[in-house]
Design an enzyme around this catalytic site. Structure first.
Site, PDB file in Angstrom:
ATOM      1  N   ASP A   1      77.558  60.018  48.344  1.00 31.74           N
ATOM      2  CA  ASP A   1      76.551  60.918  47.755  1.00 31.74           C
ATOM      3  C   ASP A   1      75.141  60.370  47.925  1.00 31.74           C
ATOM      4  O   ASP A   1      74.920  59.150  47.929  1.00 31.74           O
ATOM      5  CB  ASP A   1      76.811  61.076  46.250  1.00 31.74           C
TER       6      ASP A   1
ATOM      7  N   ASP B   1      86.410  68.753  48.615  1.00 33.68           N
ATOM      8  CA  ASP B   1      86.204  67.328  48.340  1.00 33.68           C
ATOM      9  C   ASP B   1      87.485  66.526  48.590  1.00 33.68           C
ATOM     10  O   ASP B   1      88.527  67.086  48.926  1.00 33.68           O
ATOM     11  CB  ASP B   1      85.717  67.191  46.886  1.00 33.68           C
TER      12      ASP B   1
ATOM     13  N   GLY C   1      82.490  60.690  54.730  1.00 33.52           N
ATOM     14  CA  GLY C   1      82.396  59.967  55.999  1.00 33.52           C
ATOM     15  C   GLY C   1      83.388  58.827  56.130  1.00 33.52           C
ATOM     16  O   GLY C   1      83.389  58.121  57.149  1.00 33.52           O
TER      17      GLY C   1
END
Ligand code: GLA
Length: 408
Positions: A217, A161, A196
């Site tokens: 998300d 992440d 992104g």
């Protein structure tokens, strides 16, 4: 003066091309990492986040892994059991990461061994920053150490992440973790998750990624948004233009499946599954596998749709027609076939005409269409076929050119 001007122009150009506003610049020297040879078709599995959030523990993961087998999902191709955020405890005196001892009392190796004993693969989650999105220890500065730990545990898949990253440069930070995984010597599917923001489709494969999130998300809804999270159609819309970046070993990731989590209708979940397969997206279930109903299981294990997702050519589909609420998406498949999704985004029934021109084929060519949700061949046709598509739903088809019989 002239020299000074061109220097200024160069600095500006690098600034514009390599350092979009508010982001750290990437070093000029960067080399593409060789592919790790994994994920030649989009990864399939389950991840804890969408349904369980931070409520993860060893008993739950073992239960979900067993359900992946008993539900028929393993037989349908699902492999990776992935623990998302919140498994972490603290780092020891030498910096080694330990799982939360209350939630994972036997440690991660025992859990990975159990998952492997079911013939499945084991995945976890970390973060390129100092802390994960839920404030657990992140990987920054511990990349090589963590990669060795993961290899010792038997980790096969790492989602990485981007929370709490401060000044890190995404391409180099992700490439560093890819190098660390490579150096540790265990094959690990590497999943990048910067939402992104920094266009990872442009550099994700070169940074050693097998897949990269293309959006924030997902939110378990047909459309709209919920804070940072986006409804299914909003995510779909952001995939337009990204198809050229996907291929065997490196995939666009429009986030995980919501099928079975309750926010959408059966038809809407069929739409997510169809569209994700059309997009050659990773199929990572995000529901409670141990308590899913028959409808949810039937969607997640639809082998005809899965076969589209897993098609060996690895070409991502794209929209070929849009008019009002009607859309047609097409994906080339092996054997000169194509997959087609007719999408009705709106609340009214729609009649959508599929013409061979949209398929890139001459209108005289006889095609056999097959409905992948009704599991039915349609009569051989030429030129065009009209379909009634119910509100907020899809019809998914494959087309196969009819070949002359051998006896002729
Ligand atoms: C981010 C990711 C999610 C999930 C959470 C966990 O929001 O995008 O997929 O991993 O973090 O905290």
């Amino acid at each position: 003066m002239h020299k000074l001007l061109s220097l200024a122009a160069m600095v500006l150009a690098v600034g514009v091309l390599g350092m979009p506003m508010g982001q750290a610049s990437e070093p000029m020297h960067f080399y593409a990492r060789p592919a790790n040879g994994l994920a030649l078709t989009p990864p399939m599995g389950w991840n804890s986040w969408n349904h369980f959030g931070c409520h993860v523990n060893a008993t739950l993961i073992e239960r979900e892994a067993r359900a992946m087998v008993s539900s028929g999902m393993k037989a349908a191709g699902y492999r990776y059991v992935i623990i998302d955020d919140c498994w972490q405890g603290t780092r020891g005196p030498h910096g080694n990461i330990h799982p939360d001892p209350k939630r994972f009392p036997k440690g991660m190796k025992a859990l990975a061994d159990y998952v492997h004993s079911l013939g499945l693969k084991f995945g976890i989650y970390s973060d390129a920053g100092a802390e994960t999105c839920q404030g657990r220890p992140g990987g920054r500065g511990h990349e090589y150490q963590d990669a060795l730990t993961y290899a010792r545990w038997g980790v096969d898949y790492l989602k990485y992440d981007w929370c709490n990253t401060g000044g890190e440069r995404p391409r180099t930070a992700y490439a560093t973790m890819a190098d660390a995984l490579h150096a540790a010597g265990r094959p690990v599917v590497f999943s990048l998750c910067d939402w992104g923001v920094r266009k990872p489709w442009r550099w994700g494969a070169a940074a050693g990624g097998n897949l990269w999130r293309t959006t924030p998300d997902i939110w378990d809804a047909w459309r709209g948004h919920h804070g940072f999270a986006l409804g299914m159609l909003n995510i779909l819309d952001r995939q337009v233009g990204l198809a050229p970046y996907a291929g065997p070993g490196h995939w666009n990731d429009p986030d995980m499946l919501e099928i079975g989590n309750g926010g959408m209708s059966e038809a809407q979940y069929q739409a997510q599954f169809s569209l994700w397969a059309l997009l050659a997206a990773p199929l990572i279930a995000g529901n409670d596998l141990a308590h899913m109903d028959a409808q949810t299981r039937a969607i997640l294990t639809n082998r005809e749709v899965i076969a589209v997702d897993q098609d060996r050519l690895g070409i991502e589909g794209r929209p070929v027609y849009r008019h009002g609420a009607a859309e047609i998406w097409v994906r080339p498949l092996t054997g000169g076939r194509e997959a087609v999704v007719l999408l009705n985004r709106g609340a009214e029934p729609l009649s959508i005409r599929l013409t061979w021109a949209e398929l890139g084929l001459p209108e005289y060519l006889p095609l056999r269409l097959r409905d992948l949700w009704r599991h039915r061949d349609l009569p051989v046709a030429t030129r065009a076929v009209r379909f009634d598509v119910a509100p907020t739903s899809v019809i998914m088809l494959t087309e196969t050119p009819v070949r002359p019989g051998r006896s002729e």
